[in-house]
Design a protein around this motif. Structure first.
Motif, short mmCIF file in Angstrom:
data_model
loop_
_atom_site.label_atom_id
_atom_site.label_comp_id
_atom_site.label_asym_id
_atom_site.label_seq_id
_atom_site.Cartn_x
_atom_site.Cartn_y
_atom_site.Cartn_z
N ALA A 1 -32.27 -1.40 -33.49
CA ALA A 1 -31.76 -2.19 -34.15
C ALA A 1 -30.41 -1.94 -34.78
N GLU A 2 -29.80 -1.45 -34.79
CA GLU A 2 -28.24 -1.03 -34.99
C GLU A 2 -27.74 0.13 -33.21
N SER A 3 -28.40 0.60 -32.80
CA SER A 3 -27.66 1.29 -31.35
C SER A 3 -28.45 0.73 -30.64
N GLY A 4 -30.14 -0.45 -29.90
CA GLY A 4 -30.77 0.26 -29.44
C GLY A 4 -31.56 1.24 -28.72
N ASN A 5 -31.27 2.70 -29.45
CA ASN A 5 -31.71 3.41 -29.20
C ASN A 5 -32.98 4.21 -29.43
N VAL A 6 -34.44 4.16 -28.49
CA VAL A 6 -35.50 4.44 -29.04
C VAL A 6 -36.23 5.38 -29.64
N LEU A 7 -36.40 6.16 -30.60
CA LEU A 7 -37.38 6.94 -31.08
C LEU A 7 -38.93 7.14 -30.75
N PRO A 8 -39.64 7.06 -29.70
CA PRO A 8 -40.84 7.32 -30.09
C PRO A 8 -41.35 8.39 -30.72
N ASP A 9 -43.13 8.24 -30.72
CA ASP A 9 -43.70 9.66 -31.83
C ASP A 9 -42.95 10.86 -31.34
N GLY A 10 -43.24 11.46 -30.32
CA GLY A 10 -43.29 12.70 -30.30
C GLY A 10 -41.05 13.02 -30.80
N LYS A 11 -40.61 11.87 -30.86
CA LYS A 11 -39.65 12.62 -32.13
C LYS A 11 -39.29 12.72 -33.01
N ALA A 12 -40.41 12.53 -33.97
CA ALA A 12 -40.46 12.33 -35.75
C ALA A 12 -39.92 13.77 -35.79
N CYS B 1 -20.73 4.99 -17.28
CA CYS B 1 -21.74 4.46 -18.41
C CYS B 1 -23.25 5.92 -18.02
N ARG B 2 -22.71 6.53 -18.31
CA ARG B 2 -23.85 7.92 -17.56
C ARG B 2 -24.41 8.38 -18.92
N ASN B 3 -25.88 8.52 -18.06
CA ASN B 3 -26.59 9.10 -19.49
C ASN B 3 -26.25 8.50 -20.97
N VAL B 4 -26.42 7.25 -20.73
CA VAL B 4 -26.35 6.92 -21.83
C VAL B 4 -27.94 6.23 -22.12
N MET B 5 -28.07 4.57 -20.83
CA MET B 5 -28.93 4.41 -20.92
C MET B 5 -31.21 4.78 -21.22
N ILE B 6 -30.84 6.07 -20.92
CA ILE B 6 -32.02 6.93 -20.88
C ILE B 6 -32.23 6.48 -21.95
N TYR B 7 -31.55 6.31 -23.38
CA TYR B 7 -32.62 5.79 -24.98
C TYR B 7 -32.58 4.52 -24.89
N PHE B 8 -32.35 3.83 -23.98
CA PHE B 8 -32.51 2.50 -24.57
C PHE B 8 -34.34 1.79 -23.79
N ASP B 9 -34.56 0.68 -24.19
CA ASP B 9 -35.89 -0.25 -23.34
C ASP B 9 -35.47 -0.68 -22.38
N PRO B 10 -36.02 -0.85 -21.25
CA PRO B 10 -35.84 -1.79 -20.18
C PRO B 10 -35.08 -3.47 -20.56
N PRO B 11 -35.79 -3.71 -21.19
CA PRO B 11 -34.86 -5.10 -21.75
C PRO B 11 -33.06 -4.95 -22.26
N THR B 12 -33.03 -3.96 -23.16
CA THR B 12 -31.70 -3.81 -23.41
C THR B 12 -31.02 -3.58 -22.06
N VAL C 1 -26.46 -3.59 -18.44
CA VAL C 1 -25.47 -3.46 -17.43
C VAL C 1 -25.17 -4.38 -17.46
N LEU C 2 -25.99 -5.70 -17.52
CA LEU C 2 -24.96 -7.19 -16.35
C LEU C 2 -23.77 -7.42 -17.44
N ARG C 3 -23.95 -6.79 -18.91
CA ARG C 3 -22.48 -7.13 -19.35
C ARG C 3 -21.67 -6.24 -19.44
N PHE C 4 -21.38 -4.81 -18.23
CA PHE C 4 -21.10 -4.31 -17.55
C PHE C 4 -19.89 -4.74 -16.69
#
Length: 290
Positions: free
Chosen positions: A34-45, A232-243, A248-251
């Protein structure tokens, strides 16, 4: 085995048993998303545990649940948690083809604009500890120090932004080890870097055109001018597709017609931004003319 069983008080001295549960991990993952858009899957526990545990101790909380209650209410502490879970791996001239394209295609266009009395604005979005930003600045200035000094007198500015304060401070300090600058081309190093006591610093002249700002890419952008190029490189890999698509549209909307967007090697432009951007090279996109 659940997280509650795997992470016990023995791993975090001074706290109560049941310190870290599945529910705690899910709650932290939701807050970070919610704060940053970063997705933390279960493997990141395990990653979450290792990076948040010191904050739990520092805040004097007995369990992760106590700390989660704190960051729900305390914006400053919540930002500390986001910073702790932000990945900041980078190096000078990473994805070198971007800087080759910038030098061969983008830079001549920018010099023409400056010669015509126009302003040039560049953005290193998600600049981390600054290696990308300074690679961009050195490429812009070039190996001819005299010519570069002339360019510095023009209306050219580089915005370097990141969500994490601690990496911004290092980026602004612009000082690195000899090993960290090994990939800087010799001509650029000679022109714009100085060595002292095993440390290498970007010259004060080159630093003068860069403005460092703490910025959440998912929040408000206060910048008024359009940009000639955005990295903006290797930042969006942590975001889900809608984010990713929204960002990218804002950029794309912040690029002037003819400007370039450079993204990470595993990232792609999809969604509404494809109406504004045309791919011109590997992970290099050109803003179509209006």
């Amino acid at each position: 085995m659940t997280l509650a069983a795997a992470f016990t008080a023995e791993r975090l001295p001074g706290v109560s048993p049941g310190v870290y549960s599945d529910a705690d991990f899910r709650a932290i993952a939701e807050l970070i998303y919610a704060e940053s858009g970063n997705v933390l899957p279960d493997g990141k526990a395990m990653l979450v545990y290792s990076r948040i545990a010191p904050l739990v101790r520092r805040a004097g909380r007995q369990t992760f649940a106590d700390y989660i209650a704190l960051i729900r209410q305390d914006a400053a502490e919540r930002k500390c948690a986001v910073d702790a879970l932000t990945t900041n791996h980078t190096f000078f001239f990473r994805e070198a083809h971007h800087f080759a394209h910038f030098a061969q295609v983008t830079r001549p266009q920018l010099l023409n604009r400056l010669d015509a009395g126009e302003a040039v604005r560049l953005w290193s979005a998600g600049c981390s500890s600054g290696e990308e930003t300074w690679s961009l600045v050195l490429t812009l200035l070039g190996e001819d120090r005299h010519a570069g000094r002339g360019l510095l007198k023009r209306d050219v500015r580089v915005l370097a932004s990141d969500i994490a304060d601690q990496v911004l401070r290092r980026a602004e300090a612009a000082t690195y080890s000899e090993a960290e600058v090994k990939d800087v081309p010799p001509g650029l190093r000679k022109a714009w870097l100085t060595s002292l006591g095993g440390q290498v610093s970007v010259s004060e002249e080159a630093r003068a055109i860069v403005r460092f700002r703490q910025l959440n890419l998912l929040g408000e952008w206060p910048m008024a001018r359009a940009f000639d190029a955005i990295f903006c490189r290797n930042v969006m890999i942590y975001f889900d597709p809608p984010t990713k698509e929204k960002l990218v549209l804002r950029f794309a909307q912040r690029l002037r017609p003819g400007g370039f967007l450079y993204i990470g090697h595993s990232e792609r432009v999809t969604g509404p931004a494809t109406d504004l951007l045309e791919q011109t090279g590997p992970t290099i996109y050109h803003r179509r003319d209006a």
